[in-house]
Design a protein around this motif. Structure first.
Motif, mmCIF file in Angstrom:
data_model
loop_
_atom_site.group_PDB
_atom_site.id
_atom_site.type_symbol
_atom_site.label_atom_id
_atom_site.label_comp_id
_atom_site.label_asym_id
_atom_site.label_seq_id
_atom_site.Cartn_x
_atom_site.Cartn_y
_atom_site.Cartn_z
ATOM 1 N N PHE A 165 0.812 -1.219 0.000
ATOM 2 C CA PHE A 165 0.000 0.000 0.000
ATOM 3 C C PHE A 165 0.843 1.265 0.000
ATOM 4 O O PHE A 165 0.755 2.107 -0.900
ATOM 5 C CB PHE A 165 -0.936 -0.045 1.220
ATOM 6 N N SER A 166 1.714 1.392 0.994
ATOM 7 C CA SER A 166 2.382 2.680 1.222
ATOM 8 C C SER A 166 3.650 2.873 0.400
ATOM 9 O O SER A 166 4.091 4.011 0.203
ATOM 10 C CB SER A 166 2.726 2.826 2.707
ATOM 11 N N SER A 167 4.236 1.782 -0.089
ATOM 12 C CA SER A 167 5.494 1.906 -0.819
ATOM 13 C C SER A 167 5.373 1.499 -2.292
ATOM 14 O O SER A 167 5.794 2.224 -3.185
ATOM 15 C CB SER A 167 6.576 1.052 -0.143
ATOM 16 N N ASP A 168 4.754 0.344 -2.522
ATOM 17 C CA ASP A 168 4.674 -0.164 -3.897
ATOM 18 C C ASP A 168 3.506 0.432 -4.685
ATOM 19 O O ASP A 168 3.493 0.356 -5.918
ATOM 20 C CB ASP A 168 4.538 -1.690 -3.887
ATOM 21 N N TRP A 169 2.520 0.985 -3.959
ATOM 22 C CA TRP A 169 1.308 1.522 -4.581
ATOM 23 C C TRP A 169 0.600 0.447 -5.417
ATOM 24 O O TRP A 169 0.029 0.720 -6.464
ATOM 25 C CB TRP A 169 1.625 2.754 -5.424
ATOM 26 N N ASP A 170 0.641 -0.759 -4.892
ATOM 27 C CA ASP A 170 -0.045 -1.896 -5.502
ATOM 28 C C ASP A 170 -1.375 -2.052 -4.766
ATOM 29 O O ASP A 170 -1.494 -2.770 -3.781
ATOM 30 C CB ASP A 170 0.818 -3.155 -5.356
ATOM 31 N N TRP A 171 -2.384 -1.332 -5.231
ATOM 32 C CA TRP A 171 -3.645 -1.260 -4.504
ATOM 33 C C TRP A 171 -4.353 -2.610 -4.439
ATOM 34 O O TRP A 171 -4.879 -2.979 -3.376
ATOM 35 C CB TRP A 171 -4.561 -0.222 -5.145
ATOM 36 N N VAL A 172 -4.364 -3.346 -5.528
ATOM 37 C CA VAL A 172 -5.048 -4.644 -5.566
ATOM 38 C C VAL A 172 -4.370 -5.635 -4.619
ATOM 39 O O VAL A 172 -5.019 -6.316 -3.811
ATOM 40 C CB VAL A 172 -5.083 -5.204 -7.000
ATOM 41 N N GLY A 173 -3.052 -5.714 -4.705
ATOM 42 C CA GLY A 173 -2.313 -6.635 -3.837
ATOM 43 C C GLY A 173 -2.449 -6.256 -2.377
ATOM 44 O O GLY A 173 -2.592 -7.128 -1.507
ATOM 45 N N ALA A 174 -2.412 -4.950 -2.078
ATOM 46 C CA ALA A 174 -2.522 -4.496 -0.691
ATOM 47 C C ALA A 174 -3.878 -4.876 -0.104
ATOM 48 O O ALA A 174 -3.962 -5.392 1.021
ATOM 49 C CB ALA A 174 -2.324 -2.988 -0.626
ATOM 50 N N GLU A 175 -4.947 -4.622 -0.859
ATOM 51 C CA GLU A 175 -6.282 -4.934 -0.332
ATOM 52 C C GLU A 175 -6.435 -6.426 -0.097
ATOM 53 O O GLU A 175 -7.022 -6.864 0.909
ATOM 54 C CB GLU A 175 -7.361 -4.437 -1.284
ATOM 55 N N ARG A 176 -5.917 -7.231 -0.991
ATOM 56 C CA ARG A 176 -5.991 -8.689 -0.821
ATOM 57 C C ARG A 176 -5.312 -9.118 0.483
ATOM 58 O O ARG A 176 -5.860 -9.927 1.237
ATOM 59 C CB ARG A 176 -5.323 -9.379 -2.014
ATOM 60 N N GLU A 177 -4.134 -8.558 0.758
ATOM 61 C CA GLU A 177 -3.398 -8.956 1.954
ATOM 62 C C GLU A 177 -4.052 -8.416 3.230
ATOM 63 O O GLU A 177 -4.072 -9.093 4.260
ATOM 64 C CB GLU A 177 -1.947 -8.472 1.855
#
Length: 642
Positions: free
Chosen positions: A422-434
C-alpha cells in the motif's frame, strides 16, 4: 462477645469435616485431603457465608518467615479442596471465589444423616461445640442431636416453609432476590474479553519480558476467534501493576469478561495460573493451572485459549479449531529471543526497534524455521522511521514472505506485507488482498483494521471511518489508533481535538498527540496555539522530520517566513545524518506559498515514494495546490483515484 466457632464436627451436604482430627468424610468414607487444603476448609467453615481473604488464608497456612510463592500455593490448595469436594470454580456449590478478595463457603451447614447413610435413632448426626465468652468460666454449650424421626419431620417442615418463602421472594422480587437466585441459571454470555497483564511471580524483574510476552501471546491466540471481540495488547498493558476493581476495568474497555493470571518460570518449567471472570457480576467462570516445559510453552498458550473458549461457550469455526490445535513445540532459547524482540518492538523508539530486530535475528539463527520471528522482523522494519521507505519495505516484504512460506496463516505477516504494498509499492489490488486476508485470519487485529481503514481512505471510499473505528474498539486505549481522522475529513476539528486531548491524558509525553493538536489548531487558523503544541512535539520527538515539517508549515501559513526557513535549514542538515522524506520539505514550501518549489519537491517525493503521498488526494494542507494541473498529474503518477 466472642463469635461462636465450631470446634468439633461440621456437616454439609454429604460431607462431614472433623476439625479436630483434620479428617473429611463423604457418606462416612474418609477422603484423602492434605493438611493445607483442609486448613482452608476449616477457615471457611468457621466463617460460613463470610469472605475469608487471601491474606487471612496465607497467614493461616504459612508462617511469616516462610519463603514460598503464596499465590500459587494458595491457588493449588483451593484447587485440591475443590477436587476433593467435587466442586467447580465455574459453578461453585461450596467454595465461591470473590475476585481479588478471597473465598466464601456457600454450602448449607446442616443435618449429617446423609453424610453417613442413615444413622440409628438417637445417634448424633451433628455435634457442634460452641464456645462463647462464658468459656472463661468453663461453660461449654453443646447442641444436642435430634432423633431420626423428629429430624426428618423437622426437615420436611423447614423445607415447606423455605419453599413458600422462596416463592414469595422470587414472585415479588424482594431485595432483587429473583435476579440473585436465577443468576446461576442464566447462560454465560461473553462476546468481548480483555486479557489483563499476567503477573510475574518468578521474583525476578528481568523476567518481565517473558510475562508480557505470554500476555501478548494469549491475546493473539484468543484474537483468532471471529465471534469474540478481544481487546488489543496496547490497551490492556495500561493496567499493568494497577489494582483497579475488575468491573471498573471492564467498563473502561467495554468488555463482558476479564482474564487474569500469573506466570512462574524456571529453567525447567513454566507454570501459568489463569482465571476468567464475568465482568458484570464479578463471578468466576473458569480457573485452571497449566504447567509445561519451556519448549512447550506455545502449546500451553493454545491450551489456555481453547479452555477459555470452551468456558464462555463461544462457537469456533473448523478453521479456528484447527488453528488453535496446531501449536508446536519451539526451541526455548529461540522463543526467549522472540519474546525479547516483541518486548522492545512494543517500545517503538528507534533504539528499541534496532534491539528488537537483533533479537528476532538471534531467534532465527537459533531456529531457522521460526515463522513468528520472521513476521516480527517484518513488523519492526515497517515502523523504522530512520530508514528510507524503499529500505524499510524491501526488508519487511522479504521477511513477511519468508514467514508466509512457513506459515500462511500468520495474520501479522499478511498485514506487514499489505502495508508495504500500500504505502510503498502503490499496488492497490495486492494491498487490499493482503489486508483482507490478515483480518480474516485475525478479526481482532487492531492494526490490520487501522491500516486497512487508511487504505480505504486513500482510495476515496466513504466507509473508511468504520474500519478505523473498529480498530479503536479493539484497542480503545491506544495512543495511535483511531485518532479522529474522520472528524478532520468533515471539518469537525473541535471533536478531533477532544479525542487527541484524551490521548494526552493517557500519556502527557506522547509527541504524536502534540503533532496532531498542532495540525488541528493550524487548520482552525489558531497559529499561536498550534506553534506551542508543535514545538512540544518537536522537543519530545527529538526533532523528528515529521514534527519539524509540520512546525515549518505552520510558520509559513502564519507568515513567519524567517522561522519557516530555519526549519528548512534544519531539515536539510538532518537529511545528511538520517532519512528525511522529501514530502516533509515540500510541505514547508506549501506553507510558505512557494508553489513551484513545492511541486519540485513533491515530484522528488514521488520518486522517493514518501508515505504521505498516498493521502495526497485528501490532504487538507494541499488545498492551495489542487487547482494547479500539476496536482492532477501527481495523482496520476501515484495511481490514486481523482
Amino acid at each position: 462477645m466472642a463469635t461462636p466457632t465450631p470446634c468439633e464436627r461440621v456437616c454439609f451436604d454429604v460431607f462431614e469435616a472433623d476439625l479436630r482430627s483434620g479428617e473429611l468424610r463423604k457418606r462416612g468414607v474418609k477422603i484423602k485431603l492434605h493438611h493445607q487444603p483442609f486448613q482452608v476448609l476449616t477457615m471457611l467453615l468457621e466463617h460460613p457465608g463470610e469472605v475469608v481473604t487471601r491474606e487471612e488464608l496465607k497467614s493461616k497456612l504459612w508462617p511469616f518467615d516462610t519463603f514460598v510463592d503464596f499465590d500459587v500455593g494458595l491457588n493449588s490448595a483451593v484447587k485440591k479442596l475443590r477436587d476433593a469436594l467435587g466442586d467447580s470454580a465455574q459453578i461453585p456449590r461450596y467454595v465461591e471465589t470473590l475476585s481479588r478478595r478471597g473465598y466464601r463457603f456457600i454450602g448449607s451447614l446442616g443435618d449429617a444423616s446423609s453424610s453417613r447413610g442413615e444413622h440409628a435413632l438417637g445417634v448424633p448426626g451433628r455435634v457442634v461445640a460452641e464456645q462463647s465468652a462464658a468459656a472463661s468460666e468453663g461453660v461449654v454449650t453443646e447442641v444436642p442431636a435430634v432423633s431420626g424421626v423428629s429430624r426428618r419431620w423437622t426437615l420436611w417442615t423447614a423445607a415447606g416453609v423455605l419453599a413458600g418463602l422462596l416463592v414469595l421472594l422470587v414472585g415479588f422480587d424482594v431485595g432483587s432476590w429473583r435476579e440473585k437466585l436465577l443468576a446461576r441459571a442464566t447462560p454465560v454470555h461473553i462476546r468481548s474479553i480483555a486479557v489483563l497483564p499476567l503477573e510475574n511471580l518468578s521474583g525476578d524483574p528481568a523476567q518481565e519480558y517473558f510475562t508480557d510476552g505470554m500476555t501478548d501471546a494469549l491475546v493473539t491466540e484468543l484474537a483468532q476467534i471471529s465471534s469474540l471481540r478481544v481487546i488489543s495488547r496496547t490497551s490492556v498493558m495500561r493496567y499493568k501493576g494497577t489494582r483497579k476493581p475488575l468491573p471498573d476495568i471492564a467498563k473502561e474497555l467495554n468488555v463482558d469478561g476479564i482474564v487474569e493470571g500469573s506466570v512462574v518460570q524456571s529453567a525447567e518449567r513454566v507454570r501459568v495460573n489463569a482465571q476468567l471472570i464475568e465482568a458484570a457480576t464479578d463471578r468466576h467462570l473458569w480457573a485452571s493451572m497449566y504447567e509445561r516445559s519451556p519448549g512447550d510453552v506455545v502449546i500451553l498458550q493454545s491450551e489456555v485459549a481453547r479452555a477459555i473458549a470452551k468456558a464462555i461457550q463461544v462457537q469456533l469455526t473448523p478453521q479456528e479449531q484447527a488453528r488453535l490445535a496446531q501449536a508446536q513445540s519451539v526451541d526455548p532459547q529461540a522463543y526467549e529471543f522472540y519474546l525479547r524482540g516483541r518486548y522492545f518492538w512494543n517500545k517503538r523508539t528507534e533504539a528499541a526497534l534496532r534491539k528488537s530486530i537483533d533479537y528476532f535475528r538471534q531467534a532465527i539463527q537459533r531456529e531457522p524455521n521460526y515463522a513468528l520471528a520472521y513476521a516480527g522482523m517484518a513488523d519492526a522494519y515497517i515502523v523504522r522511521g530512520d530508514l528510507s521507505r524503499e529500505e524499510q519495505c524491501s526488508k519487511a516484504k522479504a521477511m513477511a514472505r519468508v514467514a508466509l512460506q512457513m506459515d500462511e496463516g500468520l495474520a501479522e505477516a499478511h498485514n506487514a506485507l499489505a502495508m508495504c504494498l500500500f504505502s510503498s509499492d502503490w499496488d492497490w489490488v495486492g494491498a487490499e488482498r493482503e489486508f483482507q486476508r490478515a483480518i480474516a485470519l485475525d478479526p481482532n487485529y487492531a492494526w490490520a483494521h487501522q491500516w486497512y481503514g487508511q487504505f480505504q481512505h486513500a482510495m476515496g471510499r466513504q466507509n473508511w471511518a468504520a474500519e478505523v473505528k473498529r480498530a479503536g474498539e479493539l484497542d480503545p486505549l491506544s495512543l495511535v489508533i483511531a485518532g479522529g481522522g474522520w472528524y478532520i475529513e468533515s471539518g469537525q476539528y473541535d471533536l478531533a481535538i477532544d479525542i487527541t486531548r484524551k490521548k494526552l491524558e493517557l500519556d502527557p509525553n506522547y509527541a504524536g498527540a502534540y503533532l496532531a493538536l498542532g495540525r488541528l489548531y493550524t487548520l482552525k487558523g489558531m497559529y499561536q496555539e498550534a506553534i506551542a503544541q508543535l514545538q512540544k512535539g518537536v522537543d519530545l520527538s527529538g526533532g523528528a522530520p515529521e514534527s519539524l515539517s509540520a512546525l515549518g508549515y505552520t510558520y509559513g501559513v502564519s507568515r513567519k517566513r524567517n522561522e519557516a526557513l530555519k526549519i528548512l535549514h534544519q531539515l536539510t542538515l538532518l537529511s545528511k545524518r538520517r532519512y528525511v522524506p522529501r514530502y516533509q520539505i515540500a510541505l514547508v514550501y506549501v506553507g510558505l506559498g512557494e508553489k513551484d518549489r513545492a511541486f519540485d519537491w513533491l515530484q522528488k517525493a514521488v520518486a522517493d515514494h514518501s508515505i504521505p503521498l498516498v493521502f495526497l488526494r485528501s490532504a487538507k494542507e494541499m488545498a492551495s495546490l489542487r487547482s494547479d494541473p500539476r496536482y492532477a498529474e501527481l495523482l496520476s503518477r501515484i495511481g490514486l483515484p481523482q
